[in-house]
Design a protein around this motif. Structure first.
Motif, PDB file in Angstrom:
ATOM      1  N   MET A  58       0.825  -1.203   0.000  1.00  0.00           N
ATOM      2  CA  MET A  58       0.000   0.000   0.000  1.00  0.00           C
ATOM      3  C   MET A  58       0.863   1.258   0.000  1.00  0.00           C
ATOM      4  O   MET A  58       0.621   2.201  -0.711  1.00  0.00           O
ATOM      5  N   ALA A  59       1.897   1.282   0.812  1.00  0.00           N
ATOM      6  CA  ALA A  59       2.745   2.460   0.906  1.00  0.00           C
ATOM      7  C   ALA A  59       4.028   2.273   0.118  1.00  0.00           C
ATOM      8  O   ALA A  59       4.478   1.165  -0.111  1.00  0.00           O
ATOM      9  N   GLN A  60       4.658   3.390  -0.250  1.00  0.00           N
ATOM     10  CA  GLN A  60       5.945   3.357  -0.910  1.00  0.00           C
ATOM     11  C   GLN A  60       6.927   4.126  -0.037  1.00  0.00           C
ATOM     12  O   GLN A  60       6.592   5.145   0.556  1.00  0.00           O
ATOM     13  N   THR A  61       8.168   3.653   0.024  1.00  0.00           N
ATOM     14  CA  THR A  61       9.115   4.215   0.973  1.00  0.00           C
ATOM     15  C   THR A  61       9.501   5.648   0.651  1.00  0.00           C
ATOM     16  O   THR A  61       9.942   6.372   1.533  1.00  0.00           O
ATOM     17  N   ASP A  62       9.387   6.071  -0.609  1.00  0.00           N
ATOM     18  CA  ASP A  62       9.796   7.423  -0.967  1.00  0.00           C
ATOM     19  C   ASP A  62       8.634   8.406  -0.925  1.00  0.00           C
ATOM     20  O   ASP A  62       8.760   9.530  -1.394  1.00  0.00           O
ATOM     21  N   SER A  63       7.516   8.016  -0.378  1.00  0.00           N
ATOM     22  CA  SER A  63       6.343   8.877  -0.320  1.00  0.00           C
ATOM     23  C   SER A  63       5.913   9.111   1.126  1.00  0.00           C
ATOM     24  O   SER A  63       6.155   8.289   2.001  1.00  0.00           O
ATOM     25  N   SER A  64       5.289  10.250   1.353  1.00  0.00           N
ATOM     26  CA  SER A  64       4.647  10.529   2.636  1.00  0.00           C
ATOM     27  C   SER A  64       3.158  10.688   2.387  1.00  0.00           C
ATOM     28  O   SER A  64       2.726  11.061   1.291  1.00  0.00           O
ATOM     29  N   TYR A  65       2.350  10.418   3.417  1.00  0.00           N
ATOM     30  CA  TYR A  65       0.903  10.366   3.247  1.00  0.00           C
ATOM     31  C   TYR A  65       0.214  11.238   4.288  1.00  0.00           C
ATOM     32  O   TYR A  65       0.672  11.340   5.429  1.00  0.00           O
ATOM     33  N   ARG A  66      -0.902  11.842   3.857  1.00  0.00           N
ATOM     34  CA  ARG A  66      -1.679  12.702   4.750  1.00  0.00           C
ATOM     35  C   ARG A  66      -3.168  12.451   4.579  1.00  0.00           C
ATOM     36  O   ARG A  66      -3.630  12.104   3.498  1.00  0.00           O
ATOM     37  N   ILE A  67      -3.887  12.669   5.667  1.00  0.00           N
ATOM     38  CA  ILE A  67      -5.342  12.818   5.622  1.00  0.00           C
ATOM     39  C   ILE A  67      -5.608  14.251   6.046  1.00  0.00           C
ATOM     40  O   ILE A  67      -5.173  14.672   7.118  1.00  0.00           O
ATOM     41  N   ARG A  68      -6.313  14.988   5.212  1.00  0.00           N
ATOM     42  CA  ARG A  68      -6.517  16.410   5.492  1.00  0.00           C
ATOM     43  C   ARG A  68      -7.821  16.885   4.877  1.00  0.00           C
ATOM     44  O   ARG A  68      -8.460  16.164   4.101  1.00  0.00           O
ATOM     45  N   TYR A  69      -8.200  18.103   5.215  1.00  0.00           N
ATOM     46  CA  TYR A  69      -9.368  18.713   4.582  1.00  0.00           C
ATOM     47  C   TYR A  69      -9.054  19.040   3.116  1.00  0.00           C
ATOM     48  O   TYR A  69      -7.929  19.440   2.784  1.00  0.00           O
ATOM     49  N   MET A  70     -10.040  18.847   2.270  1.00  0.00           N
ATOM     50  CA  MET A  70      -9.903  19.185   0.860  1.00  0.00           C
ATOM     51  C   MET A  70      -9.687  20.683   0.702  1.00  0.00           C
ATOM     52  O   MET A  70     -10.254  21.484   1.442  1.00  0.00           O
ATOM     53  N   ARG A  71      -8.834  21.051  -0.279  1.00  0.00           N
ATOM     54  CA  ARG A  71      -8.525  22.448  -0.548  1.00  0.00           C
ATOM     55  C   ARG A  71      -8.872  22.796  -1.995  1.00  0.00           C
ATOM     56  O   ARG A  71      -8.912  21.903  -2.850  1.00  0.00           O
ATOM     57  N   PRO A  72      -9.112  24.081  -2.300  1.00  0.00           N
ATOM     58  CA  PRO A  72      -9.378  24.463  -3.692  1.00  0.00           C
ATOM     59  C   PRO A  72      -8.290  24.012  -4.664  1.00  0.00           C
ATOM     60  O   PRO A  72      -8.575  23.722  -5.828  1.00  0.00           O
ATOM     61  N   SER A  73      -7.052  23.924  -4.195  1.00  0.00           N
ATOM     62  CA  SER A  73      -5.967  23.477  -5.076  1.00  0.00           C
ATOM     63  C   SER A  73      -6.106  22.010  -5.478  1.00  0.00           C
ATOM     64  O   SER A  73      -5.411  21.545  -6.386  1.00  0.00           O
ATOM     65  N   VAL A 101      -3.732  13.034  -5.264  1.00  0.00           N
ATOM     66  CA  VAL A 101      -4.932  12.722  -4.482  1.00  0.00           C
ATOM     67  C   VAL A 101      -5.247  11.247  -4.698  1.00  0.00           C
ATOM     68  O   VAL A 101      -5.582  10.838  -5.807  1.00  0.00           O
ATOM     69  N   LEU A 102      -5.119  10.458  -3.660  1.00  0.00           N
ATOM     70  CA  LEU A 102      -5.359   9.019  -3.750  1.00  0.00           C
ATOM     71  C   LEU A 102      -6.824   8.678  -3.550  1.00  0.00           C
ATOM     72  O   LEU A 102      -7.335   7.722  -4.143  1.00  0.00           O
ATOM     73  N   ALA A 103      -7.503   9.437  -2.698  1.00  0.00           N
ATOM     74  CA  ALA A 103      -8.929   9.215  -2.430  1.00  0.00           C
ATOM     75  C   ALA A 103      -9.496  10.462  -1.772  1.00  0.00           C
ATOM     76  O   ALA A 103      -8.743  11.300  -1.249  1.00  0.00           O
ATOM     77  N   TYR A 104     -10.816  10.577  -1.808  1.00  0.00           N
ATOM     78  CA  TYR A 104     -11.471  11.713  -1.159  1.00  0.00           C
ATOM     79  C   TYR A 104     -12.886  11.315  -0.765  1.00  0.00           C
ATOM     80  O   TYR A 104     -13.414  10.274  -1.197  1.00  0.00           O
ATOM     81  N   GLY A 105     -13.487  12.151   0.058  1.00  0.00           N
ATOM     82  CA  GLY A 105     -14.860  11.882   0.471  1.00  0.00           C
ATOM     83  C   GLY A 105     -15.489  13.125   1.062  1.00  0.00           C
ATOM     84  O   GLY A 105     -14.817  14.135   1.294  1.00  0.00           O
ATOM     85  N   GLY A 106     -16.793  13.028   1.283  1.00  0.00           N
ATOM     86  CA  GLY A 106     -17.530  14.141   1.860  1.00  0.00           C
ATOM     87  C   GLY A 106     -18.401  13.690   3.016  1.00  0.00           C
ATOM     88  O   GLY A 106     -19.099  12.664   2.909  1.00  0.00           O
ATOM     89  N   LEU A 107     -18.342  14.423   4.114  1.00  0.00           N
ATOM     90  CA  LEU A 107     -19.149  14.127   5.296  1.00  0.00           C
ATOM     91  C   LEU A 107     -19.965  15.361   5.653  1.00  0.00           C
ATOM     92  O   LEU A 107     -19.405  16.436   5.873  1.00  0.00           O
TER      93      LEU A 107
END
Length: 208
Positions: free
Chosen positions: A1-16, A82-88
């Motif tokens: 699932m993960a790659q060693t040269d990448s970092s991952y975040r869960i955050r609020y969606m932004r206009p960018s 962006v790997l995935a997104y959702g709305g709550l």
């Protein structure tokens, strides 16, 4: 699932994120939301908590003048995906999962499930008692994911999807059950620890 040269975040969606989100949206749904709809969810909807799971990978130095410029300025190049997104949606003691999708190139790797887990944990921090969603009756893979996280079918909404008049299952999850918050917390922490993932969403403040 993960790659060693990448970092991952869960955050609020932004206009960018709009360009990537719109690209994924168009390849995920028969009736995709527009970029304007997503922008409104992020900037004008006080009840909307839009989430993104993303990766950041440092790129190798470029060639020629680009490499020289990087050497002089000590700037690094990064690739953000962006790997995935959702709305709550949050209404009092109820939350509604309005959308969820993952990048076509990274499906089957658990990123959509991570976005779902993040939204459920966010619902817990908001004091929600139950979470609801609609899913096409033909979408058995999504139903399996929701059932895995405790959702059950509470009814059918006939002709819910206007593109083909397909029915939707009304699925619901009760968060108030005594053991469920602890179960979600353990599962969520396991995901985050395995990926060394930065969480800026589930317990943070919604951007104004």
């Amino acid at each position: 699932m993960a790659q060693t040269d990448s970092s991952y975040r869960i955050r609020y969606m932004r206009p960018s994120d709009l360009a990537q989100v719109s690209w994924i949206e168009a390849r995920s749904f028969n009736t995709p939301w527009s970029a304007a709809t997503y922008l409104r969810e992020m900037t004008h909807s006080h009840y909307s908590h839009m989430v993104v799971v993303d990766s950041t990978r440092r790129l190798p130095p470029g060639n020629g003048w680009q490499s020289l410029w990087q050497s002089i300025t000590r700037q690094q190049r990064y690739n953000h995906v962006v790997l995935a997104y959702g709305g709550l949606w949050h209404f009092g003691d109820e939350a509604h999962i309005s959308t969820i999708a993952s990048h076509p190139d990274f499906r089957g790797q658990g990123w959509g499930e991570l976005a779902l887990a993040a939204m459920l944990r966010r619902a817990l921090t908001l004091g929600v008692q139950h979470v609801v969603l609609e899913v096409r009756v033909s979408n058995t893979s999504a139903q399996a994911l929701y059932r895995k996280h405790g959702f059950t079918v509470h009814g059918i909404k006939e002709g819910y999807y206007f593109d083909n008049d397909e029915d939707a299952y009304d699925m619901r999850l009760v968060l108030a059950q005594s053991a469920r918050p602890l179960t979600f917390e353990v599962s969520y922490r396991t995901h985050c620890d395995r990926l060394n993932l930065t969480d800026q969403y589930t317990s943070g403040t919604r951007p104004v």
